[in-house]
Write a protein that holds these residues in place. Sequence first.
Motif, mmCIF file in Angstrom:
data_model
loop_
_atom_site.group_PDB
_atom_site.id
_atom_site.type_symbol
_atom_site.label_atom_id
_atom_site.label_comp_id
_atom_site.label_asym_id
_atom_site.label_seq_id
_atom_site.Cartn_x
_atom_site.Cartn_y
_atom_site.Cartn_z
ATOM 1 N N ASP A 1 0.755 -1.062 0.133
ATOM 2 C CA ASP A 1 -0.044 -0.151 -0.041
ATOM 3 C C ASP A 1 0.778 1.366 0.013
ATOM 4 O OD1 ASP A 1 -2.774 -1.265 0.461
ATOM 5 O OD2 ASP A 1 -1.590 -2.076 1.988
ATOM 6 N N GLY A 2 0.475 2.206 -0.948
ATOM 7 C CA GLY A 2 1.310 3.223 -1.064
ATOM 8 C C GLY A 2 2.786 3.202 -1.910
ATOM 9 N N THR A 3 2.676 2.099 -2.151
ATOM 10 C CA THR A 3 4.256 1.659 -3.065
ATOM 11 C C THR A 3 4.047 0.900 -4.130
ATOM 12 O OG1 THR A 3 5.391 1.661 -0.809
ATOM 13 C CG2 THR A 3 6.416 0.453 -2.632
ATOM 14 N N LEU A 4 3.501 -0.533 -4.015
ATOM 15 C CA LEU A 4 3.286 -1.351 -5.483
ATOM 16 C C LEU A 4 1.931 -0.597 -6.051
ATOM 17 C CD1 LEU A 4 3.734 -3.825 -7.015
ATOM 18 C CD2 LEU A 4 2.555 -5.247 -5.405
ATOM 19 N N LEU A 5 1.066 -0.618 -4.951
ATOM 20 C CA LEU A 5 -0.375 -0.219 -5.491
ATOM 21 C C LEU A 5 -0.327 1.437 -5.889
ATOM 22 C CD1 LEU A 5 -2.654 -2.448 -3.576
ATOM 23 C CD2 LEU A 5 -1.651 -2.889 -5.773
ATOM 24 N N ASP A 6 -1.330 1.977 -6.650
ATOM 25 C CA ASP A 6 -1.374 3.115 -6.900
ATOM 26 C C ASP A 6 -2.166 3.701 -5.638
ATOM 27 O OD1 ASP A 6 -3.811 2.725 -7.793
ATOM 28 O OD2 ASP A 6 -3.358 3.168 -9.799
#
Length: 283
Positions: free
Chosen positions: A11-16
């Motif tokens: 969350d906040g990294t791999l996903l937008d």
Amino acid sequence: MAVRLIALDIDGTLLDSQWKLPEANRAAIAEATRRGIEVALVTGRRYDFALPIARKIESPVTMIVSNGALIRTQDGVTHLRHLLGRETAAGVLEITKAWREGTAVVFDRPRENQVMLESIETEDPIRSAYYERNREFLGVANPLENCLIEDPIQVMLTGKVEPMRDAEQVLRAAQGSGEFGVASTVYPSRDFAMIDVIHPSCSKGSALAEWAALRGIAREEVMAIGDNHNDREMLAFAGVPVVMGNCVPELKNRGWHETRTNDEDGVAAAITEFALREVAPCA
């Protein structure tokens, strides 16, 4: 030294910012694994909440979940597990009664009653959305202490940022006993924060170090990408630490590499820049 292991926060990294997996990130992971680089999802999410993301990646990934308390494959094979003692969990519930509305106890169970709450009824939109997505895994115990019939993975507190800061202060003050660890994740733009109370030896960083050692991978061969407070130990361990452009301010100015934001395919950019070619570790 070439990168052999990439550790990715979700969350906040791999996903937008819309919690979607950008195609560019998926393609970069596929290329990394094609070249023989191992990829691990290292997240505060519990296993079953992280699994749908892992299944969207068309490459095998290791799953380090619950802030390092559990390491498991996509196929459900458990490699490492560090549970929180039930007596310790009861003590944590006692000192955090003021925030009970947003408190859950999380267990390593096949499906039902993984996440135990005193009540599923809430007017909080973020919690209600989480409850809706995870309804099959939820159970109710009132009082919550009644659910402690076995050692849990963690006690989890959620709520608005300021109340969670107060709760974290209480937990940090009690942490000196060495009976538990505390990992916090803060989303200021959503006025939402989570606190995970876990086994004292657990963190994303310690679990990543343990896994790398088991795999015979040196620290200098590990790349980590993260955006939040609970990623700090993971980033500090990695020889190639990378922070997202949207990361919390506390992670900046540490001499770590920085990539684009999660809405700008920052993970893909970082993998291409720092893993698909050899890069010197940060000092």
